[in-house]
Every structure is written in C-alpha cells, then in structure tokens.
Design a protein around this motif. Structure first.
Motif, PDB file in Angstrom:
ATOM      1  N   ALA A 137      -9.451 -34.502 -32.317  1.00 22.82           N
ATOM      2  CA  ALA A 137      -9.629 -35.925 -32.595  1.00 22.82           C
ATOM      3  C   ALA A 137      -8.346 -36.447 -33.228  1.00 22.82           C
ATOM      4  O   ALA A 137      -7.650 -35.717 -33.942  1.00 22.82           O
ATOM      5  CB  ALA A 137     -10.810 -36.147 -33.539  1.00 22.82           C
ATOM      6  N   ASP A 138      -8.045 -37.716 -32.960  1.00 22.29           N
ATOM      7  CA  ASP A 138      -6.786 -38.297 -33.434  1.00 22.29           C
ATOM      8  C   ASP A 138      -6.726 -38.398 -34.961  1.00 22.29           C
ATOM      9  O   ASP A 138      -5.640 -38.447 -35.517  1.00 22.29           O
ATOM     10  CB  ASP A 138      -6.576 -39.671 -32.808  1.00 22.29           C
ATOM     11  CG  ASP A 138      -6.336 -39.579 -31.304  1.00 22.29           C
ATOM     12  OD1 ASP A 138      -5.936 -38.490 -30.823  1.00 22.29           O
ATOM     13  OD2 ASP A 138      -6.549 -40.585 -30.607  1.00 22.29           O
ATOM     14  N   TRP A 139      -7.879 -38.405 -35.643  1.00 22.68           N
ATOM     15  CA  TRP A 139      -7.902 -38.512 -37.100  1.00 22.68           C
ATOM     16  C   TRP A 139      -7.760 -37.148 -37.795  1.00 22.68           C
ATOM     17  O   TRP A 139      -7.683 -37.069 -39.016  1.00 22.68           O
ATOM     18  CB  TRP A 139      -9.198 -39.181 -37.571  1.00 22.68           C
ATOM     19  CG  TRP A 139     -10.432 -38.565 -36.980  1.00 22.68           C
ATOM     20  CD1 TRP A 139     -11.130 -39.020 -35.899  1.00 22.68           C
ATOM     21  CD2 TRP A 139     -11.097 -37.374 -37.411  1.00 22.68           C
ATOM     22  NE1 TRP A 139     -12.190 -38.178 -35.632  1.00 22.68           N
ATOM     23  CE2 TRP A 139     -12.200 -37.160 -36.548  1.00 22.68           C
ATOM     24  CE3 TRP A 139     -10.873 -36.463 -38.437  1.00 22.68           C
ATOM     25  CZ2 TRP A 139     -13.068 -36.080 -36.683  1.00 22.68           C
ATOM     26  CZ3 TRP A 139     -11.746 -35.383 -38.567  1.00 22.68           C
ATOM     27  CH2 TRP A 139     -12.827 -35.208 -37.707  1.00 22.68           C
ATOM     28  N   CYS A 140      -7.713 -36.082 -37.013  1.00 27.20           N
ATOM     29  CA  CYS A 140      -7.695 -34.713 -37.548  1.00 27.20           C
ATOM     30  C   CYS A 140      -6.257 -34.221 -37.721  1.00 27.20           C
ATOM     31  O   CYS A 140      -5.543 -34.043 -36.739  1.00 27.20           O
ATOM     32  CB  CYS A 140      -8.463 -33.807 -36.579  1.00 27.20           C
ATOM     33  SG  CYS A 140      -8.222 -32.046 -36.845  1.00 27.20           S
ATOM     34  N   PRO A 141      -5.813 -33.985 -38.975  1.00 26.35           N
ATOM     35  CA  PRO A 141      -4.432 -33.548 -39.188  1.00 26.35           C
ATOM     36  C   PRO A 141      -4.113 -32.204 -38.519  1.00 26.35           C
ATOM     37  O   PRO A 141      -2.995 -32.022 -38.023  1.00 26.35           O
ATOM     38  CB  PRO A 141      -4.286 -33.439 -40.704  1.00 26.35           C
ATOM     39  CG  PRO A 141      -5.573 -33.865 -41.303  1.00 26.35           C
ATOM     40  CD  PRO A 141      -6.536 -34.179 -40.212  1.00 26.35           C
ATOM     41  N   CYS A 187      -5.333 -31.131 -35.755  1.00 31.01           N
ATOM     42  CA  CYS A 187      -5.184 -31.422 -34.321  1.00 31.01           C
ATOM     43  C   CYS A 187      -3.814 -32.023 -34.038  1.00 31.01           C
ATOM     44  O   CYS A 187      -3.150 -31.641 -33.069  1.00 31.01           O
ATOM     45  CB  CYS A 187      -6.280 -32.385 -33.858  1.00 31.01           C
ATOM     46  SG  CYS A 187      -7.953 -31.753 -34.097  1.00 31.01           S
ATOM     47  N   VAL A 188      -3.400 -32.952 -34.873  1.00 31.97           N
ATOM     48  CA  VAL A 188      -2.085 -33.580 -34.725  1.00 31.97           C
ATOM     49  C   VAL A 188      -0.991 -32.518 -34.843  1.00 31.97           C
ATOM     50  O   VAL A 188      -0.049 -32.485 -34.048  1.00 31.97           O
ATOM     51  CB  VAL A 188      -1.895 -34.711 -35.761  1.00 31.97           C
ATOM     52  CG1 VAL A 188      -0.469 -35.237 -35.739  1.00 31.97           C
ATOM     53  CG2 VAL A 188      -2.898 -35.833 -35.508  1.00 31.97           C
ATOM     54  N   ASP A 239      -9.965 -35.681 -26.484  1.00 33.35           N
ATOM     55  CA  ASP A 239     -10.480 -36.266 -27.723  1.00 33.35           C
ATOM     56  C   ASP A 239     -11.999 -36.188 -27.670  1.00 33.35           C
ATOM     57  O   ASP A 239     -12.630 -36.770 -26.789  1.00 33.35           O
ATOM     58  CB  ASP A 239     -10.011 -37.717 -27.853  1.00 33.35           C
ATOM     59  CG  ASP A 239     -10.343 -38.333 -29.200  1.00 33.35           C
ATOM     60  OD1 ASP A 239     -11.309 -37.886 -29.849  1.00 33.35           O
ATOM     61  OD2 ASP A 239      -9.638 -39.264 -29.603  1.00 33.35           O
ATOM     62  N   THR A 255     -14.133 -37.408 -29.831  1.00 30.93           N
ATOM     63  CA  THR A 255     -14.789 -38.447 -30.623  1.00 30.93           C
ATOM     64  C   THR A 255     -15.984 -39.076 -29.910  1.00 30.93           C
ATOM     65  O   THR A 255     -17.074 -39.144 -30.471  1.00 30.93           O
ATOM     66  CB  THR A 255     -13.770 -39.533 -31.031  1.00 30.93           C
ATOM     67  OG1 THR A 255     -12.696 -38.907 -31.745  1.00 30.93           O
ATOM     68  CG2 THR A 255     -14.416 -40.575 -31.916  1.00 30.93           C
TER      69      THR A 255
END
Length: 77
Positions: free
Chosen positions: A8-12, A14-15, A32, A34
């Motif tokens: 997910a884009d909000w997951c550090p 994952c980034v 993603d 989400t």
C-alpha cells in the motif's frame, strides 16, 4: 525473475521495498491492496489471515516483509 509486490502507498516498508528494487534496476509488478479484494485475500491466505505488507511473490514463492537484507538475499539467488 518474476516479482510481484503486494503493498500500500501509505506503508513505509512497501515504499522502501519498491525504492530498493527500482534502485537495483529490478523489474517488478506492484499491486496496491488498498481497494483490491483479490489481492487482500491472497495476502491474508499467505500470512495466516493477517494483512502483512509488503508481501512479495518471487517466482511463485512468498516472502513476507523481507526488509532490505532479505531482498538482497532474494536477488542474489
């Protein structure tokens, strides 16, 4: 090497995983989870009902939140 990153884009974490793979020039598919019920179901199936991300599928083998060290080992195979 066929790599799918479920995250997910909000997951550090994952980034960090995506940035690491990009920095090594590794091609991968990012999914993603989400709003993706199919991806959520897969991640939960792999992780005993828990939504642990990033979860990677590498050549059909799952890796749950391997971190940078784990990613380096996976790429070295």
């Amino acid at each position: 090497m066929n790599i799918k990153v479920y995250g997910a884009d909000w997951c550090p974490d994952c980034v960090n995983a995506k940035n690491f793979l990009k920095s090594k020039g590794v091609e991968f598919e990012y999914i993603d989870i989400t709003d993706n019920q199919e991806a959520i179901a897969l991640v939960e199936q792999i992780n005993s009902g828990r939504r642990v991300i990033p979860t990677l599928m590498v050549d059909g083998v799952s890796h749950t939140n391997p971190g940078i060290n784990g990613l380096m080992k996976i790429l070295a195979q």
